[in-house]
Design an enzyme around this catalytic site. Structure first.
Site, PDB file in Angstrom:
ATOM      1  N   SER A  13     -13.305 -35.794  12.381  1.00 36.04           N
ATOM      2  CA  SER A  13     -12.984 -36.989  11.576  1.00 36.04           C
ATOM      3  C   SER A  13     -11.886 -37.815  12.239  1.00 36.04           C
ATOM      4  O   SER A  13     -11.880 -39.042  12.156  1.00 36.04           O
ATOM      5  CB  SER A  13     -12.581 -36.589  10.159  1.00 36.04           C
ATOM      6  OG  SER A  13     -11.337 -35.905  10.154  1.00 36.04           O
ATOM      7  N   ASN A  14     -10.964 -37.169  12.922  1.00 31.55           N
ATOM      8  CA  ASN A  14      -9.928 -37.907  13.664  1.00 31.55           C
ATOM      9  C   ASN A  14     -10.508 -38.546  14.926  1.00 31.55           C
ATOM     10  O   ASN A  14     -10.099 -39.654  15.293  1.00 31.55           O
ATOM     11  CB  ASN A  14      -8.761 -36.984  13.985  1.00 31.55           C
ATOM     12  CG  ASN A  14      -7.941 -36.683  12.748  1.00 31.55           C
ATOM     13  OD1 ASN A  14      -7.141 -37.506  12.302  1.00 31.55           O
ATOM     14  ND2 ASN A  14      -8.185 -35.529  12.154  1.00 31.55           N
ATOM     15  N   ILE A 111      -4.843 -22.944  22.552  1.00 34.26           N
ATOM     16  CA  ILE A 111      -3.545 -23.140  23.180  1.00 34.26           C
ATOM     17  C   ILE A 111      -3.738 -23.310  24.685  1.00 34.26           C
ATOM     18  O   ILE A 111      -4.342 -22.452  25.334  1.00 34.26           O
ATOM     19  CB  ILE A 111      -2.606 -21.956  22.883  1.00 34.26           C
ATOM     20  CG1 ILE A 111      -2.342 -21.875  21.372  1.00 34.26           C
ATOM     21  CG2 ILE A 111      -1.286 -22.114  23.638  1.00 34.26           C
ATOM     22  CD1 ILE A 111      -1.555 -20.668  20.938  1.00 34.26           C
ATOM     23  N   LEU A 112      -3.269 -24.433  25.217  1.00 35.65           N
ATOM     24  CA  LEU A 112      -3.451 -24.742  26.631  1.00 35.65           C
ATOM     25  C   LEU A 112      -2.398 -24.024  27.474  1.00 35.65           C
ATOM     26  O   LEU A 112      -1.210 -24.023  27.150  1.00 35.65           O
ATOM     27  CB  LEU A 112      -3.364 -26.248  26.853  1.00 35.65           C
ATOM     28  CG  LEU A 112      -4.504 -27.053  26.202  1.00 35.65           C
ATOM     29  CD1 LEU A 112      -4.173 -28.542  26.209  1.00 35.65           C
ATOM     30  CD2 LEU A 112      -5.821 -26.783  26.908  1.00 35.65           C
ATOM     31  N   ASN A 155      -1.089 -34.545  20.815  1.00 34.27           N
ATOM     32  CA  ASN A 155      -1.749 -33.639  19.860  1.00 34.27           C
ATOM     33  C   ASN A 155      -1.420 -34.039  18.432  1.00 34.27           C
ATOM     34  O   ASN A 155      -0.274 -34.393  18.119  1.00 34.27           O
ATOM     35  CB  ASN A 155      -1.269 -32.203  20.092  1.00 34.27           C
ATOM     36  CG  ASN A 155      -1.829 -31.225  19.057  1.00 34.27           C
ATOM     37  OD1 ASN A 155      -3.035 -31.076  18.942  1.00 34.27           O
ATOM     38  ND2 ASN A 155      -0.961 -30.596  18.285  1.00 34.27           N
ATOM     39  N   HIS A 157      -0.920 -32.795  14.717  1.00 36.05           N
ATOM     40  CA  HIS A 157      -0.604 -31.530  14.042  1.00 36.05           C
ATOM     41  C   HIS A 157      -0.259 -31.806  12.592  1.00 36.05           C
ATOM     42  O   HIS A 157       0.586 -32.665  12.307  1.00 36.05           O
ATOM     43  CB  HIS A 157       0.558 -30.834  14.745  1.00 36.05           C
ATOM     44  CG  HIS A 157       0.896 -29.506  14.149  1.00 36.05           C
ATOM     45  ND1 HIS A 157      -0.030 -28.489  14.046  1.00 36.05           N
ATOM     46  CD2 HIS A 157       2.043 -29.031  13.613  1.00 36.05           C
ATOM     47  CE1 HIS A 157       0.547 -27.444  13.457  1.00 36.05           C
ATOM     48  NE2 HIS A 157       1.801 -27.743  13.175  1.00 36.05           N
ATOM     49  N   ASP A 197       3.331 -27.160  19.744  1.00 37.27           N
ATOM     50  CA  ASP A 197       3.779 -28.087  18.695  1.00 37.27           C
ATOM     51  C   ASP A 197       5.267 -28.408  18.754  1.00 37.27           C
ATOM     52  O   ASP A 197       5.861 -28.856  17.765  1.00 37.27           O
ATOM     53  CB  ASP A 197       3.409 -27.535  17.311  1.00 37.27           C
ATOM     54  CG  ASP A 197       1.914 -27.355  17.176  1.00 37.27           C
ATOM     55  OD1 ASP A 197       1.503 -26.430  16.449  1.00 37.27           O
ATOM     56  OD2 ASP A 197       1.159 -28.113  17.816  1.00 37.27           O
ATOM     57  N   GLU A 226      -3.673 -38.641   8.511  1.00 34.83           N
ATOM     58  CA  GLU A 226      -3.915 -38.317   9.924  1.00 34.83           C
ATOM     59  C   GLU A 226      -4.732 -39.399  10.617  1.00 34.83           C
ATOM     60  O   GLU A 226      -4.456 -39.765  11.758  1.00 34.83           O
ATOM     61  CB  GLU A 226      -4.667 -36.982  10.027  1.00 34.83           C
ATOM     62  CG  GLU A 226      -3.839 -35.765   9.715  1.00 34.83           C
ATOM     63  CD  GLU A 226      -4.613 -34.501   9.933  1.00 34.83           C
ATOM     64  OE1 GLU A 226      -5.821 -34.463   9.607  1.00 34.83           O
ATOM     65  OE2 GLU A 226      -4.024 -33.540  10.446  1.00 34.83           O
TER      66      GLU A 226
HETATM   67  N1  LIG Z   1       0.257 -25.685  25.266  1.00 29.87           N
HETATM   68  C1  LIG Z   1      -0.108 -26.250  24.101  1.00 29.87           C
HETATM   69  N2  LIG Z   1      -1.384 -26.124  23.702  1.00 29.87           N
HETATM   70  C2  LIG Z   1      -1.764 -26.682  22.525  1.00 29.87           C
HETATM   71  C3  LIG Z   1      -0.829 -27.353  21.709  1.00 29.87           C
HETATM   72  C4  LIG Z   1       0.514 -27.481  22.174  1.00 29.87           C
HETATM   73  O1  LIG Z   1       1.375 -28.116  21.517  1.00 29.87           O
HETATM   74  N3  LIG Z   1       0.819 -26.914  23.372  1.00 29.87           N
HETATM   75  N4  LIG Z   1      -1.223 -27.854  20.462  1.00 29.87           N
HETATM   76  C5  LIG Z   1      -2.409 -27.175  19.946  1.00 29.87           C
HETATM   77  C6  LIG Z   1      -2.957 -27.633  18.641  1.00 29.87           C
HETATM   78  N5  LIG Z   1      -2.505 -26.673  17.641  1.00 29.87           N
HETATM   79  C7  LIG Z   1      -1.659 -27.163  16.707  1.00 29.87           C
HETATM   80  O2  LIG Z   1      -1.380 -28.379  16.654  1.00 29.87           O
HETATM   81  C8  LIG Z   1      -2.880 -25.303  17.699  1.00 29.87           C
HETATM   82  C9  LIG Z   1      -4.226 -24.985  17.849  1.00 29.87           C
HETATM   83  C10 LIG Z   1      -4.610 -23.643  17.935  1.00 29.87           C
HETATM   84  C11 LIG Z   1      -3.659 -22.630  17.868  1.00 29.87           C
HETATM   85  C12 LIG Z   1      -4.089 -21.201  18.020  1.00 29.87           C
HETATM   86  O3  LIG Z   1      -3.412 -20.271  17.582  1.00 29.87           O
HETATM   87  N6  LIG Z   1      -5.248 -21.033  18.668  1.00 29.87           N
HETATM   88  C13 LIG Z   1      -5.765 -19.661  19.004  1.00 29.87           C
HETATM   89  C14 LIG Z   1      -7.254 -19.560  18.726  1.00 29.87           C
HETATM   90  C15 LIG Z   1      -7.540 -20.003  17.293  1.00 29.87           C
HETATM   91  C16 LIG Z   1      -9.051 -20.214  17.094  1.00 29.87           C
HETATM   92  O4  LIG Z   1      -9.798 -20.178  18.103  1.00 29.87           O
HETATM   93  O5  LIG Z   1      -9.427 -20.436  15.928  1.00 29.87           O
HETATM   94  C17 LIG Z   1      -5.585 -19.454  20.501  1.00 29.87           C
HETATM   95  O6  LIG Z   1      -5.601 -20.479  21.247  1.00 29.87           O
HETATM   96  O7  LIG Z   1      -5.518 -18.275  20.879  1.00 29.87           O
HETATM   97  C18 LIG Z   1      -2.321 -22.955  17.707  1.00 29.87           C
HETATM   98  C19 LIG Z   1      -1.922 -24.307  17.619  1.00 29.87           C
HETATM   99  C20 LIG Z   1      -3.519 -27.211  20.946  1.00 29.87           C
HETATM  100  N7  LIG Z   1      -3.065 -26.578  22.127  1.00 29.87           N
HETATM  101  N1  LIG Z   2      -2.922 -27.123  15.005  1.00 26.56           N
HETATM  102  C1  LIG Z   2      -3.904 -28.129  15.219  1.00 26.56           C
HETATM  103  C2  LIG Z   2      -4.553 -28.499  13.923  1.00 26.56           C
HETATM  104  O1  LIG Z   2      -4.465 -27.788  12.942  1.00 26.56           O
HETATM  105  N2  LIG Z   2      -5.235 -29.651  13.923  1.00 26.56           N
HETATM  106  C3  LIG Z   2      -5.886 -30.123  12.737  1.00 26.56           C
HETATM  107  O2  LIG Z   2      -7.295 -29.932  12.852  1.00 26.56           O
HETATM  108  C4  LIG Z   2      -7.925 -30.883  11.992  1.00 26.56           C
HETATM  109  C5  LIG Z   2      -9.064 -31.512  12.750  1.00 26.56           C
HETATM  110  O3  LIG Z   2      -9.853 -32.248  11.861  1.00 26.56           O
HETATM  111  P1  LIG Z   2     -11.070 -33.122  12.429  1.00 26.56           P
HETATM  112  O4  LIG Z   2     -11.897 -32.192  13.302  1.00 26.56           O
HETATM  113  O5  LIG Z   2     -11.794 -33.593  11.207  1.00 26.56           O
HETATM  114  O6  LIG Z   2     -10.481 -34.256  13.223  1.00 26.56           O
HETATM  115  C6  LIG Z   2      -6.857 -31.915  11.611  1.00 26.56           C
HETATM  116  O7  LIG Z   2      -6.417 -31.688  10.291  1.00 26.56           O
HETATM  117  C7  LIG Z   2      -5.740 -31.611  12.572  1.00 26.56           C
HETATM  118  O8  LIG Z   2      -4.460 -31.897  12.039  1.00 26.56           O
END
Ligand SMILES: Nc1nc2c(c(=O)[nH]1)N[C@@H](CN(C=O)c1ccc(C(=O)N[C@@H](CCC(=O)O)C(=O)O)cc1)CN2
Ligand SMILES: NCC(=O)N[C@@H]1O[C@H](COP(=O)([O-])[O-])[C@@H](O)[C@H]1O
Length: 242
Positions: A13-14, A111-112, A155, A157, A197, A226
């Site tokens: 949606s975003n 997570i990158l 990103n 969040h 984050d 968002e």
């Molecule tokens: N290096 C970074 N990578 C990412 C960031 C960041 O700030 N630095 N932001 C995230 C987005 N995010 C929150 O905003 C977020 C997304 C996913 C996870 C997480 O725990 N992922 C797990 C797997 C979860 C799953 O597959 O359902 C993982 O990667 O092991 C935490 C935060 C995007 N990347």
């Molecule tokens: N930590 C990252 C995280 O939680 N991201 C969240 O995933 C959703 C994506 O929605 P969308 O697929 O409808 O755009 C959004 O709510 C965004 O904030």
């Protein structure tokens, strides 16, 4: 015309808000040149493919990638694939297929690793493909060995800076409100750094949590905010790119 590459994992949606903003020139002189998902079923891929004109898409999932053939090493042996190998392949797809001026993580739930960030910062070269590129509707063109200047990554969040880092932030904020620990939450769009984050915020919007509301009601209100914030932040960052 600036190129935006969007990474997704879900509904998109975003992403749709960004597609609409580019189409209406709310984000002027920009196009989404590629959408990459780490989940095949992500509806965001359908949104991209349904756009006018259709937006190229790529897909690469972590688990199947890790189960792929071992990687040749310099001494002629082989080694299992790693998460860093996956991230490097995603970095290659982003750069070679999307040729981005900006990368937006819009619900990218992975997570990158430092290896990914090093490529986009120009610290290390864009890696070669491990195998023939997966099925993609994107064209592959040669790219410089190292990126210059660095390509910004932002990103979205669904929490305030430093509040609920990581996944499931909305649920955690809702639970904290129910426990009387907070009275508001919010969302932010921030620069991506290795620490999850914790990058510099670009746009921050506070959101009241209403007593008695259901989680789904809060989620709906958050998503509406968002969709505005991700366009605002993307436009702001692109304005700063010469
Ligand atoms: N290096 C970074 N990578 C990412 C960031 C960041 O700030 N630095 N932001 C995230 C987005 N995010 C929150 O905003 C977020 C997304 C996913 C996870 C997480 O725990 N992922 C797990 C797997 C979860 C799953 O597959 O359902 C993982 O990667 O092991 C935490 C935060 C995007 N990347
Ligand atoms: N930590 C990252 C995280 O939680 N991201 C969240 O995933 C959703 C994506 O929605 P969308 O697929 O409808 O755009 C959004 O709510 C965004 O904030």
């Amino acid at each position: 015309m600036k190129n935006i590459v969007v990474l997704i994992s879900g509904s998109g949606s975003n992403l749709q808000a960004l597609i609409d903003a580019c189409a209406s020139s709310d984000i002027p002189d920009a196009r989404i040149s590629l959408v990459i998902s780490n989940r095949k079923a992500a509806f965001g891929l359908v949104r991209a493919q349904s756009a006018t004109p259709p937006i190229p898409t790529d897909y690469l999932a972590l688990a199947p990638f890790l189960k792929g053939p071992e990687i040749a090493t310099d001494d002629g042996s082989t080694r299992p694939r790693t998460r860093a190998d996956y991230d490097l392949q995603v970095a290659r797809m982003v750069v070679q297929h999307g040729r981005p001026d900006l990368i937006v993580l819009a619900g990218w739930m992975h997570i990158l690793s430092p290896e990914f960030l090093d490529v986009l910062e120009g610290k290390t070269a864009v890696p070669p493909p491990i195998q023939p590129a997966p099925e993609t509707s994107a064209s592959t063109t040669a790219t410089p060995a190292r990126i210059s200047p660095k390509i910004p990554i932002i990103n979205l969040h669904p929490a305030l800076p430093g509040a609920f880092d990581g996944a499931n932030a909305i649920q955690r904020a809702y639970d904290a409100f129910q426990a009387g620990e907070i009275n508001k939450t919010g969302i932010m769009v921030h620069y991506v750094v290795q620490e999850v984050d914790r990058g510099e915020p670009i746009v921050v919007k506070e959101i009241e949590i209403k007593k008695g509301e259901e989680l789904k009601e809060l989620e709906a209100r958050i998503h509406q905010v968002e969709h505005v914030a991700i366009v605002e932040a993307t436009k702001k960052v692109l304005e700063g790119i010469s």
